[in-house]
Design a protein around this motif. Structure first.
Motif, PDB file in Angstrom:
ATOM      1  N   ASP A   1       1.209  -1.203   0.394  1.00  0.00           N
ATOM      2  CA  ASP A   1       0.241   0.016   0.462  1.00  0.00           C
ATOM      3  C   ASP A   1       0.526   1.532   0.103  1.00  0.00           C
ATOM      4  O   ASP A   1       1.538   1.401   0.955  1.00  0.00           O
ATOM      5  N   PRO A   2       0.950   2.128  -0.813  1.00  0.00           N
ATOM      6  CA  PRO A   2       1.787   3.424  -0.538  1.00  0.00           C
ATOM      7  C   PRO A   2       1.485   4.500  -0.210  1.00  0.00           C
ATOM      8  O   PRO A   2       2.320   4.905   0.207  1.00  0.00           O
ATOM      9  N   ALA A   3       0.174   4.230   0.953  1.00  0.00           N
ATOM     10  CA  ALA A   3      -0.226   4.888   1.905  1.00  0.00           C
ATOM     11  C   ALA A   3       0.833   4.204   3.415  1.00  0.00           C
ATOM     12  O   ALA A   3       1.044   5.507   3.771  1.00  0.00           O
ATOM     13  N   GLU A   4       1.415   2.806   3.543  1.00  0.00           N
ATOM     14  CA  GLU A   4       2.296   2.213   3.891  1.00  0.00           C
ATOM     15  C   GLU A   4       3.236   1.874   3.814  1.00  0.00           C
ATOM     16  O   GLU A   4       4.328   2.042   4.213  1.00  0.00           O
ATOM     17  N   SER A   5       3.735   2.024   3.237  1.00  0.00           N
ATOM     18  CA  SER A   5       4.840   0.897   3.031  1.00  0.00           C
ATOM     19  C   SER A   5       5.860   1.706   2.867  1.00  0.00           C
ATOM     20  O   SER A   5       6.405   2.868   2.451  1.00  0.00           O
ATOM     21  N   PHE A   6       6.990   1.759   3.309  1.00  0.00           N
ATOM     22  CA  PHE A   6       8.132   2.576   3.894  1.00  0.00           C
ATOM     23  C   PHE A   6       9.011   1.616   3.964  1.00  0.00           C
ATOM     24  O   PHE A   6      10.385   2.200   4.785  1.00  0.00           O
ATOM     25  N   GLU A   7       9.831   1.422   3.173  1.00  0.00           N
ATOM     26  CA  GLU A   7      11.247  -0.105   2.787  1.00  0.00           C
ATOM     27  C   GLU A   7      11.151   0.017   1.713  1.00  0.00           C
ATOM     28  O   GLU A   7      10.628   0.141   0.765  1.00  0.00           O
ATOM     29  N   PHE A   8      12.509  -0.314   1.652  1.00  0.00           N
ATOM     30  CA  PHE A   8      13.490  -0.052   0.293  1.00  0.00           C
ATOM     31  C   PHE A   8      12.498  -1.530  -1.042  1.00  0.00           C
ATOM     32  O   PHE A   8      12.417  -0.810  -1.536  1.00  0.00           O
ATOM     33  N   ALA A   9      12.628  -2.131  -1.048  1.00  0.00           N
ATOM     34  CA  ALA A   9      12.485  -3.699  -1.947  1.00  0.00           C
ATOM     35  C   ALA A   9      10.955  -2.509  -1.815  1.00  0.00           C
ATOM     36  O   ALA A   9      10.230  -2.929  -3.076  1.00  0.00           O
ATOM     37  N   GLY A  10       9.803  -2.409  -0.741  1.00  0.00           N
ATOM     38  CA  GLY A  10       8.451  -2.020  -1.251  1.00  0.00           C
ATOM     39  C   GLY A  10       8.902  -1.106  -2.323  1.00  0.00           C
ATOM     40  O   GLY A  10       7.823  -0.395  -3.007  1.00  0.00           O
ATOM     41  N   SER A  11       9.304   0.439  -2.116  1.00  0.00           N
ATOM     42  CA  SER A  11       9.805   1.080  -3.481  1.00  0.00           C
ATOM     43  C   SER A  11       9.599   1.317  -4.024  1.00  0.00           C
ATOM     44  O   SER A  11       9.078   1.719  -4.899  1.00  0.00           O
ATOM     45  N   ASP A  12      10.729  -0.130  -4.326  1.00  0.00           N
ATOM     46  CA  ASP A  12      11.017  -0.194  -5.668  1.00  0.00           C
ATOM     47  C   ASP A  12       9.972  -1.112  -6.323  1.00  0.00           C
ATOM     48  O   ASP A  12       9.518  -0.723  -7.734  1.00  0.00           O
ATOM     49  N   VAL A  13       9.041  -1.416  -5.832  1.00  0.00           N
ATOM     50  CA  VAL A  13       7.166  -2.238  -6.705  1.00  0.00           C
ATOM     51  C   VAL A  13       6.333  -1.274  -6.924  1.00  0.00           C
ATOM     52  O   VAL A  13       5.433  -0.240  -7.501  1.00  0.00           O
ATOM     53  N   ILE A  14       5.862  -0.110  -5.790  1.00  0.00           N
ATOM     54  CA  ILE A  14       5.871   0.996  -5.671  1.00  0.00           C
ATOM     55  C   ILE A  14       5.233   1.742  -6.838  1.00  0.00           C
ATOM     56  O   ILE A  14       4.843   2.717  -7.717  1.00  0.00           O
ATOM     57  N   ARG A  15       7.179   2.317  -6.941  1.00  0.00           N
ATOM     58  CA  ARG A  15       7.722   3.465  -8.245  1.00  0.00           C
ATOM     59  C   ARG A  15       7.169   2.321  -9.959  1.00  0.00           C
ATOM     60  O   ARG A  15       7.124   3.805 -10.297  1.00  0.00           O
ATOM     61  N   ASN A  16       7.229   1.229 -10.139  1.00  0.00           N
ATOM     62  CA  ASN A  16       6.539   0.450 -11.344  1.00  0.00           C
ATOM     63  C   ASN A  16       4.720   0.700 -11.185  1.00  0.00           C
ATOM     64  O   ASN A  16       5.015   0.411 -12.520  1.00  0.00           O
ATOM     65  N   VAL A  17       4.392   0.607  -9.727  1.00  0.00           N
ATOM     66  CA  VAL A  17       3.037   0.628 -10.182  1.00  0.00           C
ATOM     67  C   VAL A  17       1.763   1.758  -9.798  1.00  0.00           C
ATOM     68  O   VAL A  17       0.831   2.154 -10.767  1.00  0.00           O
ATOM     69  N   TYR A  18       2.330   2.674  -8.981  1.00  0.00           N
ATOM     70  CA  TYR A  18       1.869   3.735  -9.153  1.00  0.00           C
ATOM     71  C   TYR A  18       2.636   4.719  -9.708  1.00  0.00           C
ATOM     72  O   TYR A  18       3.763   5.459  -9.855  1.00  0.00           O
ATOM     73  N   GLY A  19       1.310   5.714 -10.518  1.00  0.00           N
ATOM     74  CA  GLY A  19       2.046   6.834 -11.455  1.00  0.00           C
ATOM     75  C   GLY A  19       1.577   8.002  -9.712  1.00  0.00           C
ATOM     76  O   GLY A  19       0.974   8.233  -8.732  1.00  0.00           O
ATOM     77  N   ARG A  20       2.292   9.101 -10.170  1.00  0.00           N
ATOM     78  CA  ARG A  20       1.988  10.544  -9.902  1.00  0.00           C
ATOM     79  C   ARG A  20       1.280  11.591  -9.756  1.00  0.00           C
ATOM     80  O   ARG A  20       1.410  11.711 -11.171  1.00  0.00           O
ATOM     81  N   LEU A  21       1.725  12.730  -8.820  1.00  0.00           N
ATOM     82  CA  LEU A  21       1.610  13.907  -9.809  1.00  0.00           C
ATOM     83  C   LEU A  21       2.554  14.414 -10.685  1.00  0.00           C
ATOM     84  O   LEU A  21       2.936  15.152 -11.558  1.00  0.00           O
ATOM     85  N   VAL A  22       4.100  14.013 -10.134  1.00  0.00           N
ATOM     86  CA  VAL A  22       5.022  14.501 -10.467  1.00  0.00           C
ATOM     87  C   VAL A  22       6.309  13.326 -10.372  1.00  0.00           C
ATOM     88  O   VAL A  22       6.415  12.975  -9.355  1.00  0.00           O
ATOM     89  N   ASN A  23       6.991  13.339 -11.369  1.00  0.00           N
ATOM     90  CA  ASN A  23       7.470  11.977 -11.303  1.00  0.00           C
ATOM     91  C   ASN A  23       9.649  12.238 -11.420  1.00  0.00           C
ATOM     92  O   ASN A  23       9.617  13.239 -11.921  1.00  0.00           O
ATOM     93  N   PHE A  24       9.741  11.057 -11.885  1.00  0.00           N
ATOM     94  CA  PHE A  24      12.036  11.564 -12.306  1.00  0.00           C
ATOM     95  C   PHE A  24      11.616  10.339 -13.100  1.00  0.00           C
ATOM     96  O   PHE A  24      11.006   9.075 -13.875  1.00  0.00           O
TER      97      PHE A  24
END
Length: 534
Positions: free
Chosen positions: A49-72
C-alpha cells in the motif's frame, strides 16, 4: 544455518522451475526475451500500500506500479522532477496553494480513468490512515480535520494548500515519494473493510496506473509484476518482472552465471571480483542515497550517557570495514545527508580509537556493559555487527547480536525494543529535509506519540534545539542560507546524537550484458523497470 541453506536451495529450485529446462548441450540457461528476472533481498516488504509502505524493496515495487502528480525520468534523473499524472501546476501569490492540471486520457489498470478526484482521495487517504510515512504529507499542516479544505479536486484540477509558505521544489519533491502514489478510488473503495479505505486489500494487491501491476507478492519469496500495455508512456518491453528473494551473494552469483536471472543486486565484493571479467556479465556501480548507521536507544540507562555515546563512535572501525568486506560497495560518510544533496558535508570527525573510547567510558563511570544489537539477516549487515562486536569488546562492551528478517528487525526497532540497531536509511525524496526531518527532528518524544517514521523517536532521542532548527531550515527561501543551516545542523548532530552514521552505499549490480537501460534510482528514487530492454 542448516535451515538457512535449505531455504536457499528451495529458492534456487523455485526459480529454476519458472523456466523450461534447457537442452543438455546448452551452456547457459536464458530468461525469456520479454521477461526480467531479478535476485534481491525483499524480506523487508511489509505491505504494498503506497500509503503505508516504508521499506526499500517495497519502494521498488510501488515506483513501477503507481503514477504520481510529478515523477522522475529514470533515464535522466539529473533534470529532477517532471510532470507525470499532472501536466502542469501554478502557485498562488502567497506561495501556499499549488493547483495541478491533470493529464487527459490516462487509465488505471482496471480501465477506470485517472481523475483529480482519485488524487484527492489518495492524498487524503495517506493523512487519514496516519501510517508510518504519512509525516511526509502531514509536515505541510494537513490533518484529518482539514483535508476537506486543503486537498481539493475541482474538475480536472487538484489544489493543495499548505499551512505556510514552503519552497515549491520541496513540496513537489515530497510528492515524488511513495505516499504520492495515486490509487484507483473506485476499485479501492470496493475493498473497503471496516472503514480502512482498502488498506488491508492494498497490502497484497495494486490499484495503480503505472507501467506494471502486481500479480502476486509472496512474503520473503517473490514479487511478480505484469506490464500495463496501456501505460501512457508506451507498453514496457519487459512484459513480466519477477523479483526473487535470494538471500546469499553466492547463490545470486551462481544464478547470474548460469543465466537463470538477469540481475543480481546483492553481490558481495568477493563475488563481484569473481565475475567482473566474465563474458556476458557487466558490473554496474551506482552511488545511492542509502546510509548505513548504528543507533543507540536513549531509554537505556547507560547508552544514554553522552560520554558513552561518544565512546561508541570511536569504537567503530570505519576504514577497516570499508577496505575489506565492504570494499567498493560502501564509502565512509558520517553525516545524515548523502553526497549530492543540498547541504551535504563530508566531515569525518570519528575514527577507530580504542584508547580514546576507554577514557570516555571511564569518565562516564562505565567499566563493563552488555547490550543487544538488532540486525537484519543480510550478509554485509551481519558482518558489520560482527566487526562492532569485536571492536566494542576491546573496550569492555559485550555486544549480543540478534538476527532477524527485515520485517522482524524493523518491527522491534520501531517499537523501541532494541538497545542498539545496525541498519540502513534511504531518502524518501530529494530534498535535505527528507533526512533532517527524521534524524534531527522529534517534537514529541513520548511513548504515546508513536512517531515511528522518525528515527530520532525510534531511538527515544530528544534532539533539543535541533528540532526547531530543522523546522526553520525547511521554510527558508534563500537557497544558500538553507544550505548553511543544514550544514550547521549536521555538525551539531554529529557531536550530540546517538547515531553513528558510517557509510554511504555504492550499489554494485551484476547484470547480463544484454539487459539495457536499467536505472536503480541513483540517490533520489527507486528502480524503474519500464525503460528496460534486452
Amino acid at each position: 544455518m542448516k535451515q538457512l541453506k535449505n531455504l536457499m536451495a528451495g529458492a534456487v529450485l523455485g526459480l529454476a522451475a519458472v523456466f523450461t529446462a534447457a537442452p543438455a548441450f546448452q551452456a547457459l540457461a536464458e530468461t525469456p526475451p520479454d521477461m526480467l528476472v531479478i535476485a534481491n533481498r525483499i524480506d523487508d516488504i511489509t505491505t504494498l500500500d503506497p500509503a503505508e509502505s516504508f521499506e526499500f524493496a517495497g519502494s521498488d515495487v510501488i515506483r513501477n506500479v503507481y503514477g504520481r502528480l510529478v515523477n522522475f525520468d529514470p533515464l535522466d534523473l539529473e533534470k529532477g522532477y517532471e510532470p507525470d499524472l499532472a501536466t502542469s501546476w501554478e502557485v498562488s501569490e502567497d506561495g501556499r496553494t499549488i493547483t495541478f492540471t491533470m493529464r487527459d486520457g490516462v487509465k488505471f489498470h482496471s480501465g477506470n480513468p485517472v481523475t483529480a478526484e482519485d488524487v484527492e482521495f489518495s492524498l487524503r487517504r495517506v493523512v487519514s490512515l496516519a501510517k508510518t510515512p504519512s509525516f511526509i504529507l502531514t509536515q505541510f499542516g494537513f490533518t484529518p480535520d482539514n483535508i476537506k479544505d486543503t486537498i481539493v479536486a475541482e474538475g480536472n484540477t487538484l489544489k493543495i494548500t499548505t499551512d505556510k509558505k514552503y519552497a515549491t521544489s520541496f513540496i513537489l519533491n515530497c510528492l515524488t515519494a511513495t505516499v504520492g502514489g495515486v490509487v484507483d478510488k473506485k476499485l479501492v473503495m470496493e475493498h473497503d473493510k471496516n472503514s480502512d479505505l482498502g488498506n488491508e486489500w492494498l497490502k497484497t494487491n495494486s490499484a495503480g496506473s503505472g507501467a506494471y501491476k502486481v500479480v502476486s507478492w509472496k512474503p520473503s519469496e517473490s514479487v511478480t509484476l505484469d506490464a500495463n500495455n496501456d501505460f501512457y508512456h508506451g507498453a514496457p518491453a519487459m512484459k513480466r518482472v519477477i523479483v526473487r528473494h535470494i538471500q546469499e551473494s553466492a547463490t545470486q552469483r551462481l544464478l547470474l552465471e548460469k543465466g537463470d536471472i538477469d540481475i543480481a543486486r546483492n553481490l558481495n565484493p568477493e563475488d563481484v571480483a569473481g565475475i567482473a571479467s566474465e563474458d556476458g556479465i557487466t558490473i554496474d556501480s551506482e552511488l545511492r542515497g542509502r546510509l548505513m548507521y548504528v543507533s543507540l536507544n536513549q531509554s537505556h540507562p547507560v547508552l544514554s550517557k553522552p560520554k558513552v555515546v561518544e565512546a561508541i563512535k570511536y569504537l567503530i572501525d570505519y576504514k577497516g570495514m570499508q577496505d575489506s568486506f565492504l570494499k567498493g560497495q560502501y564509502t565512509i560518510h558520517q553525516s545524515f545527508l548523502p553526497k549530492t544533496y543540498l547541504g551535504a558535508i563530508e566531515d569525518t570527525p570519528y575514527s577507530f580509537n580504542v584508547e580514546k573510547a576507554k577514557a570516555l567510558l571511564k569518565e562516564a563511570g562505565v567499566e563493563s556493559l552488555e547490550v543487544e544489537v538488532g540486525v537484519r539477516e543480510a550478509q554485509e549487515r551481519i558482518e558489520i555487527a560482527q566487526s562492532l562486536q569485536n571492536t566494542f569488546a576491546q573496550a569492555g562492551i559485550k555486544l549480543n547480536i540478534s538476527i532477524g528478517t527485515g520485517k522482524q528487525t524493523l518491527t522491534r526497532y520501531r517499537a523501541r525494543d532494541l538497545d542498539v540497531y545496525v541498519g540502513a536509511w534511504g531518502p524518501d525524496y530529494p530534498d535535505p529535509q527528507t533526512n533532517a526531518g527524521t534524524f534531527a527532528y522529534n517534537p514529541d518524544n513520548s511513548e504515546e506519540a508513536k512517531a515511528t517514521g522518525l528515527l530520532a523517536w525510534r531511538n527515544a532521542w530528544n534532539p533539543g534545539d535541533l528540532t526547531a532548527k530543522t523546522e526553520a531550515a525547511v521554510t527558508e527561501g534563500d537557497r544558500d542560507k538553507r544550505k548553511k543551516m543544514y550544514e550547521d545542523i549536521q555538525r551539531e548532530f554529529q557531536k550530540t546524537s546517538p547515531f553513528a552514521i558510517m557509510f554511504q552505499k555504492i550499489e554494485q549490480t551484476g547484470r547480463r550484458s544484454n539487459v539495457k537501460n536499467l536505472n536503480l534510482g541513483g540517490a533520489i528514487t527507486a528502480v524503474a523497470y519500464w525503460p528496460v530492454t534486452k
